[in-house]
Design an enzyme around this catalytic site. Structure first.
Site, PDB file in Angstrom:
ATOM      1  CB  SER A   1      33.670 -10.109  -3.852  1.00 32.78           C
ATOM      2  OG  SER A   1      32.502 -10.898  -3.779  1.00 32.78           O
ATOM      3  CE  LYS A   2      38.979 -15.756  -1.128  1.00 31.68           C
ATOM      4  NZ  LYS A   2      39.584 -16.278   0.045  1.00 31.68           N
ATOM      5  NE  ARG A   3      30.020 -11.936   0.705  1.00 33.94           N
ATOM      6  CZ  ARG A   3      29.274 -10.963   0.214  1.00 33.94           C
ATOM      7  NH1 ARG A   3      28.080 -11.194  -0.251  1.00 33.94           N
ATOM      8  NH2 ARG A   3      29.752  -9.725   0.184  1.00 33.94           N
TER       9      ARG A   3
END
Ligand code: GLU
Ligand code: ZN
Length: 483
Positions: A252-254
């Site tokens: 995930s990018k986060r």
């Protein structure tokens, strides 16, 4: 020169991501292996979310990785422009062609009408799907909607069928399109959806192979149907499995390290190591070999060796690999690469005054570096007198009394020593230990701590040689004062 032409179509709606970097690498390797062309085409059809800053991050990242493109932004090429926003005029004729042949139509349904339709279908227990009710609007109905000022999108009219194709990685794929809605190809503001612009551009740019992540597998039937309706020959398709975390969750990018610039370049990874590591995310050389130069990758890469199972992103392995690449760099080259990671002004100044000393220090510490960004922490012992707690002098090795004696003895013999090479200090210290009833380990440990202030450091004799006589004696005397 073969006719093979591949492309990547990154959307500048986010930073260059490890998944896109892998897609870029596989396309690059495929093109270089078969002596074809590697093309970058910016898929900026979503004007609201596309930004110049993201475009720059993507292009800078690809360049940093060394994935040079033969056609695309900044280099141009005979099939340009390579930004889809600049190609909008080219899409119009194909939209018209589809409207005329009734393979596309204007849909005037409002979002409210569409969601009502979905709700009703769900209430009946049906899978939600656009009913296609605008397919057969009469001229009069259409005019009425236009008069009302309703907005419209253009949808592709699906022919109920199943689409079959041979994916280079997945094998034979057959997808039933009866469950698909007539999909939108042009938004109400007149901009094309990527599914449409990519079909047109892959044709116009003579793309022979579309190689990308398998999150796009479901788009292939749409692309094939569009190509058939437009009279285009479809390219070959190959879809790689996605990349997962070691716990098998999706990256995930986060929360996961995925940005090439922020998480890798700025953290001190080498582009060569990223390339090597990313190549092994899905591609399997069929041997135990793990370290590959880009030339080896180009020679050995084939799509046949790209596996079907998901790839696992193991940051530990990447760090190990990065360390292996750091060790192999010639020292002058390593010095150049670590430069951006040194922020202390006095160290920077000292390096400028004496590059040779810096190279010697770097040579001693590079084997323990996994990231370029660790450099300052590793070399600061060569520029500043160490600070440490005196318990470190005895830590597991020696009594307080023997530690003090070790330092006294070392100070004395080293003061008398003219030759301060590794070999000379070793002979002198070992002899002194013996004469004074100290264990070699005691004297070597205490002197090393005095010089480095750390339990983990290069060896005593190497430190003595690089620090030199004057500095070494000063440090030993400082340590003695602690005792
Ligand atoms: N913009 C898409 C992506 O980056 C590429 C779609 C395609 O390759 O056709 O995932
Ligand atoms: Zn409609």
């Amino acid at each position: 020169m073969s006719d093979i032409r591949v492309r990547i179509a990154p959307s500048p709606t986010g930073l260059l991501h490890i998944g896109t970097a892998r897609t870029a690498l596989f396309n690059y390797l495929f093109a270089r292996h078969y002596k074809g062309k590697f093309i970058v085409r910016i898929e900026d059809t979503d004007k609201e979310r596309s930004t110049d800053a993201f475009t720059k991050d993507i292009l800078d990242g690809l360049e940093w990785l060394g994935l040079n493109w033969d056609e695309g932004p900044t280099v141009g090429g005979e099939f340009g422009p390579y930004f889809q926003q600049e190609r909008e005029h080219l899409y119009e004729q194909y939209v018209d062609q589809l409207l005329e042949s009734k393979r596309a139509y204007r849909c005037y349904c409002t979002p409210d009408e569409l969601s009502l339709e979905r709700e009703q279908q769900q209430a009946r227990g049906e899978a939600p799907k656009y009913s296609g009710k605008c397919r057969n609007l009469t001229e009069g109905e259409r005019e009425q909607f236009e008069l009302e000022g309703r907005e419209s999108v253009i949808r592709f009219a699906i022919d109920n069928q199943s689409v079959e194709f041979d994916d280079l990685i997945k094998g034979h794929v057959s997808i039933d399109t009866t469950l698909m809605s007539d999909f939108v190809i042009v938004r109400s503001d007149g901009t094309p959806l990527f599914i449409f612009s990519n079909a047109v551009d892959d044709y116009l740019m003579k793309i022979t192979h579309v190689l990308r992540g398998d999150d796009h597998l479901n788009n292939v039937p749409k692309q094939i149907m569009l190509n058939d309706a437009l009279g285009f020959t479809s390219p070959n398709f190959g879809h790689f499995p996605l990349i997962f975390n070691t716990d098998r969750s999706k990256m995930s990018k986060r929360k996961d390290p995925v940005s090439i610039t922020n998480d890798f370049k700025q953290k001190g990874y080498l582009p060569e190591a990223i390339i090597n590591f990313v190549a092994l995310l899905g591609w399997n050389p069929g041997t135990e070999q793990e370290i590959f130069s880009i030339e080896e990758l180009i020679n050995e890469f084939t799509v046949e060796r790209v596996g079907k199972s998901p790839s696992i992103f193991d940051i530990e392995k990447l760090q190990w690999m990065n360390g292996a690449y750091i060790r192999e760099l010639p020292i002058a080259e390593l010095a150049k690469r670590v430069e951006p990671f040194i922020s202390d002004d006095s160290i920077k100044e000292a390096i400028e005054k004496d590059v040779n000393y810096f190279h010697q220090a770097l040579t001693l510490v590079k084997d323990r570096m996994r990231l370029l960004s660790e450099v300052e922490d590793q070399i600061k012992m060569f520029y500043f007198k160490p600070k440490f707690d005196k318990v470190l002098l005895t830590a597991n090795k020696s009594t307080a009394e023997n530690a003090k004696k070790s330092l006294e003895v070392a100070s004395k013999v080293l003061t008398e020593l003219k030759d301060f090479t590794t070999a000379a200090t070793e002979t002198a210290l070992r002899a002194a230990a013996k004469e004074n009833g100290l264990k070699d380990g005691e004297i070597l440990w205490t002197v090393r701590v005095a010089l480095s202030g750390s339990a983990q450091s290069p060896g005593t004799f190497e430190l003595l040689e690089v620090l030199g006589k004057k500095e070494s004696l000063e440090r030993i005397n400082i340590a003695l004062n602690l005792c």
